[in-house]
Design an enzyme around this catalytic site. Sequence first.
Site, short mmCIF file in Angstrom:
data_model
loop_
_atom_site.label_atom_id
_atom_site.label_comp_id
_atom_site.label_asym_id
_atom_site.label_seq_id
_atom_site.Cartn_x
_atom_site.Cartn_y
_atom_site.Cartn_z
N GLY A 4 7.25 12.17 -23.84
CA GLY A 4 7.73 11.12 -22.95
C GLY A 4 9.02 10.46 -23.37
CD GLU A 5 10.48 10.16 -28.87
OE1 GLU A 5 11.47 10.88 -29.11
OE2 GLU A 5 9.73 9.71 -29.76
CD GLN A 52 6.29 -10.22 -15.64
OE1 GLN A 52 6.17 -10.55 -16.81
NE2 GLN A 52 5.91 -9.02 -15.19
CG ASP A 75 5.16 -5.14 -4.76
OD1 ASP A 75 4.95 -3.91 -4.55
OD2 ASP A 75 4.99 -5.65 -5.87
N GLY A 118 1.42 -7.63 2.01
CA GLY A 118 0.37 -8.54 2.47
C GLY A 118 0.91 -9.88 2.95
CB THR A 119 3.12 -12.38 1.33
OG1 THR A 119 2.29 -12.50 0.17
CG2 THR A 119 3.70 -13.74 1.68
NE ARG A 177 -0.81 -20.04 -2.84
CZ ARG A 177 -0.72 -18.74 -2.65
NH1 ARG A 177 -1.83 -18.02 -2.52
NH2 ARG A 177 0.45 -18.14 -2.60
CE LYS A 217 3.22 -18.25 0.91
NZ LYS A 217 3.60 -17.11 0.05
CG ASP A 261 8.06 -18.11 0.41
OD1 ASP A 261 9.21 -18.54 0.19
OD2 ASP A 261 7.67 -16.99 0.03
#
Length: 324
Positions: free
Chosen positions: A46-47, A105, A233, A236-237, A203, A201, A178
């Site tokens: 995998g390298e 992130q 992605d 869903g949203t 929750r 939204k 959003d």
Amino acid sequence: MTGIKTTGEKKMMFFSGRAHPELAEEVAQQLGVGVVPTKAFDFANGEIYVRYQESARGADCFLIQSHTAPINKWVMEQLIMIDALKRASARSITVIVPFYGYARQDKKHRGREPISARLIADLMKTAGADRILAVDLHTDQIQGFFDGPVDHLFALPLLADYVGAKVDRSKLTVVSPDAGRVRVADRWCDRLGAPLAIVHKRRDKDVANQVTVHEVVGDVKGRICVLVDDMIDTGGTICAAADALFAHGAEDVIVTATHGVLSGPAADRLKNSKVSEFVFTNTLPSASELELDKITVLSIAPTIARAVREVFEDGSVTSLFDEQ
């Protein structure tokens, strides 16, 4: 007199990883250059091995790699390619990242979490990158993670002009899916002369990560709604937001996003959605690979090429988006 003078002109070289060669070829064609031949392969364990087939000594090098799946492999390959350019005595290394991996992130939501978007920037700098050129980063603060210049490109003109040319603008409403996308949606409104609506939204406090109600702020009844986001992605949203618009009387819904990540159930969700059209750019190969009739893919290559030329010629990348 001491030293040696040279009269040579600046030299640009354009390199590409293996993640999205089609986009690299388009950008190179727009620039009128070729992609530097590169030997790259995976070892049995995998390298990744990389070797350039031409000398990069003294050149202003531009390396394009989009962080598509498998994302960790392509991030690592890009780091290895940066290191190879540094050790080949490149004059400068500009890393082009049409889709910046780990961008979601970008902060700690809870204790003991990483800020992986910062880590990616640190790794690129350590490998030898002098500059980053990216398209529609998930959040603006990522520009501050890299210790060097970051040129932030926008797909808004490309996407907005496409939508504006095909619909009746008098019936158009721009919708933010959003609260976090309101600033971008507002710029769409300015460009298209359309009103703004927001999907809010709410929750369920008793069920983790469960959206129970989509409230629509703004008038969408009988309107053609264009939902604007930076990436889709799993879908869903955005599909739930579209359903909320239809429930509030929208005549039609078009979804636009710069990055079509389109993981997991995205294909089925997009196919079964009442949305009439999904419009992406080709920062990632995913959207084109799905081959759904309701998906339109616009090329971001001319935008990237213009920015590369401005960087190489010591021009202004900002001037490309002044009208925005």
